[in-house]
Scaffold this motif. Sequence first.
Motif, PDB file in Angstrom:
ATOM      1  N   HIS A  64       0.830  -1.203   0.000  1.00 23.55           N
ATOM      2  CA  HIS A  64       0.000   0.000   0.000  1.00 23.55           C
ATOM      3  C   HIS A  64       0.866   1.254   0.000  1.00 23.55           C
ATOM      4  O   HIS A  64       0.624   2.191  -0.773  1.00 23.55           O
ATOM      5  N   ALA A  65       1.873   1.286   0.853  1.00 21.33           N
ATOM      6  CA  ALA A  65       2.746   2.455   0.929  1.00 21.33           C
ATOM      7  C   ALA A  65       3.445   2.712  -0.403  1.00 21.33           C
ATOM      8  O   ALA A  65       3.590   3.866  -0.833  1.00 21.33           O
ATOM      9  N   LEU A  66       3.872   1.651  -1.068  1.00 18.35           N
ATOM     10  CA  LEU A  66       4.512   1.800  -2.374  1.00 18.35           C
ATOM     11  C   LEU A  66       3.533   2.345  -3.408  1.00 18.35           C
ATOM     12  O   LEU A  66       3.883   3.214  -4.218  1.00 18.35           O
ATOM     13  N   GLU A  67       2.299   1.864  -3.389  1.00 23.96           N
ATOM     14  CA  GLU A  67       1.302   2.341  -4.347  1.00 23.96           C
ATOM     15  C   GLU A  67       0.988   3.824  -4.109  1.00 23.96           C
ATOM     16  O   GLU A  67       0.799   4.591  -5.064  1.00 23.96           O
ATOM     17  N   VAL A  68       0.924   4.231  -2.848  1.00 26.66           N
ATOM     18  CA  VAL A  68       0.696   5.641  -2.533  1.00 26.66           C
ATOM     19  C   VAL A  68       1.863   6.481  -3.053  1.00 26.66           C
ATOM     20  O   VAL A  68       1.664   7.552  -3.634  1.00 26.66           O
ATOM     21  N   ALA A  69       3.077   6.000  -2.856  1.00 25.94           N
ATOM     22  CA  ALA A  69       4.256   6.718  -3.343  1.00 25.94           C
ATOM     23  C   ALA A  69       4.238   6.836  -4.863  1.00 25.94           C
ATOM     24  O   ALA A  69       4.630   7.868  -5.427  1.00 25.94           O
ATOM     25  N   ILE A  70       3.766   5.790  -5.550  1.00 23.23           N
ATOM     26  CA  ILE A  70       3.683   5.825  -7.013  1.00 23.23           C
ATOM     27  C   ILE A  70       2.652   6.858  -7.466  1.00 23.23           C
ATOM     28  O   ILE A  70       2.871   7.610  -8.423  1.00 23.23           O
ATOM     29  N   ILE A  71       1.511   6.933  -6.780  1.00 26.31           N
ATOM     30  CA  ILE A  71       0.505   7.945  -7.103  1.00 26.31           C
ATOM     31  C   ILE A  71       1.088   9.348  -6.921  1.00 26.31           C
ATOM     32  O   ILE A  71       0.903  10.235  -7.764  1.00 26.31           O
ATOM     33  N   VAL A  72       1.807   9.541  -5.823  1.00 27.29           N
ATOM     34  CA  VAL A  72       2.423  10.838  -5.536  1.00 27.29           C
ATOM     35  C   VAL A  72       3.423  11.224  -6.626  1.00 27.29           C
ATOM     36  O   VAL A  72       3.460  12.372  -7.080  1.00 27.29           O
ATOM     37  N   ALA A  73       4.232  10.263  -7.046  1.00 27.50           N
ATOM     38  CA  ALA A  73       5.267  10.548  -8.034  1.00 27.50           C
ATOM     39  C   ALA A  73       4.718  10.651  -9.459  1.00 27.50           C
ATOM     40  O   ALA A  73       5.113  11.537 -10.222  1.00 27.50           O
ATOM     41  N   LYS A  74       3.781   9.781  -9.810  1.00 25.41           N
ATOM     42  CA  LYS A  74       3.295   9.699 -11.185  1.00 25.41           C
ATOM     43  C   LYS A  74       2.095  10.600 -11.441  1.00 25.41           C
ATOM     44  O   LYS A  74       2.110  11.422 -12.363  1.00 25.41           O
ATOM     45  N   ASP A  75       1.052  10.460 -10.644  1.00 25.49           N
ATOM     46  CA  ASP A  75      -0.200  11.170 -10.911  1.00 25.49           C
ATOM     47  C   ASP A  75      -0.195  12.605 -10.387  1.00 25.49           C
ATOM     48  O   ASP A  75      -0.916  13.454 -10.902  1.00 25.49           O
ATOM     49  N   MET A  76       0.598  12.854  -9.340  1.00 25.14           N
ATOM     50  CA  MET A  76       0.679  14.204  -8.784  1.00 25.14           C
ATOM     51  C   MET A  76       1.952  14.931  -9.176  1.00 25.14           C
ATOM     52  O   MET A  76       2.083  16.131  -8.960  1.00 25.14           O
ATOM     53  N   ASP A  77       2.913  14.181  -9.713  1.00 22.77           N
ATOM     54  CA  ASP A  77       4.170  14.763 -10.201  1.00 22.77           C
ATOM     55  C   ASP A  77       4.892  15.540  -9.100  1.00 22.77           C
ATOM     56  O   ASP A  77       5.424  16.629  -9.340  1.00 22.77           O
ATOM     57  N   LEU A  78       4.884  14.989  -7.883  1.00 25.66           N
ATOM     58  CA  LEU A  78       5.601  15.606  -6.778  1.00 25.66           C
ATOM     59  C   LEU A  78       7.025  15.066  -6.722  1.00 25.66           C
ATOM     60  O   LEU A  78       7.364  14.091  -7.383  1.00 25.66           O
ATOM     61  N   GLY A  79       7.860  15.700  -5.934  1.00 27.55           N
ATOM     62  CA  GLY A  79       9.269  15.357  -5.908  1.00 27.55           C
ATOM     63  C   GLY A  79       9.635  14.283  -4.911  1.00 27.55           C
ATOM     64  O   GLY A  79       8.789  13.602  -4.326  1.00 27.55           O
ATOM     65  N   ILE A  80      10.942  14.179  -4.673  1.00 31.15           N
ATOM     66  CA  ILE A  80      11.470  13.103  -3.856  1.00 31.15           C
ATOM     67  C   ILE A  80      11.031  13.229  -2.398  1.00 31.15           C
ATOM     68  O   ILE A  80      10.774  12.226  -1.735  1.00 31.15           O
ATOM     69  N   THR A  81      10.903  14.465  -1.894  1.00 28.70           N
ATOM     70  CA  THR A  81      10.496  14.643  -0.498  1.00 28.70           C
ATOM     71  C   THR A  81       9.120  14.045  -0.253  1.00 28.70           C
ATOM     72  O   THR A  81       8.910  13.276   0.693  1.00 28.70           O
ATOM     73  N   SER A  82       8.148  14.385  -1.101  1.00 27.50           N
ATOM     74  CA  SER A  82       6.790  13.861  -0.950  1.00 27.50           C
ATOM     75  C   SER A  82       6.760  12.353  -1.154  1.00 27.50           C
ATOM     76  O   SER A  82       6.021  11.644  -0.466  1.00 27.50           O
ATOM     77  N   THR A  83       7.559  11.862  -2.087  1.00 24.02           N
ATOM     78  CA  THR A  83       7.571  10.431  -2.373  1.00 24.02           C
ATOM     79  C   THR A  83       8.123   9.641  -1.193  1.00 24.02           C
ATOM     80  O   THR A  83       7.560   8.609  -0.801  1.00 24.02           O
ATOM     81  N   VAL A  84       9.195  10.120  -0.603  1.00 20.65           N
ATOM     82  CA  VAL A  84       9.774   9.454   0.567  1.00 20.65           C
ATOM     83  C   VAL A  84       8.781   9.482   1.729  1.00 20.65           C
ATOM     84  O   VAL A  84       8.594   8.476   2.436  1.00 20.65           O
ATOM     85  N   CYS A  85       8.129  10.622   1.932  1.00 18.28           N
ATOM     86  CA  CYS A  85       7.154  10.722   3.023  1.00 18.28           C
ATOM     87  C   CYS A  85       5.966   9.797   2.787  1.00 18.28           C
ATOM     88  O   CYS A  85       5.443   9.194   3.732  1.00 18.28           O
TER      89      CYS A  85
END
Length: 203
Positions: A64-85
């Motif tokens: 689940h955490a990985l899928e959330v990180a993928i949404i943050v990186a791919k669909d929201m186009d946020l950076g490394i800080t948001s992805t790590v969080c």
Amino acid sequence: MTTIDEIQTSEQSSRKAILRRYYKLRQLLRPTVQKEDAKKLREAFRLAFKEHMATQCSPETAFHALEVAIIVAKDMDLGITSTVCALLHKVAGCLHHSSLRNLLSPQETQIIEQLNAVEASPHLSKPGSIEDSVDPLVSLSKDPRVILIKIADYLQQMRTLATLSHDQQAKVAADAKYVYAPIAHRLGLHPIKLELEDLYLKF
């Protein structure tokens, strides 16, 4: 009766699936991240995976955490800080661990702490104005990325809603419909807003 071999085979399959999602996340970020950022992402994944498997005995939370990180990186186009969080948002209670404290910047630590505060604060799962939904979130989310990560969190929960109990389904679906979908709309995340509403209608 489930045998030990069957359990081990299931665990191995889950670990491989989790690794595949991590590699996808890494590929999504590769064009934009620096070497140190890639190292931080790898270490965050290692810590998150270790914590999930050690304390919750289930690979689903790590997935689940990985899928959330993928949404943050791919669909929201946020950076490394948001992805790590996003990757660490379900192990927020373990911020006292020195290894995690040493890995994260003060800003990242604050984001995860605010995510933990939002998680612990119950929402009013009923129709209301957008202001009724935003006010309590804003008071807990000093950084706007906290709200964005929570939207991604609820989107992934809605995608896997069938795996939850009936009571959990009702709570998550109501929050997604009446809290996070309107906020996504306000933030211009229209595809995410529409998907949240579509998934809500199915339940």
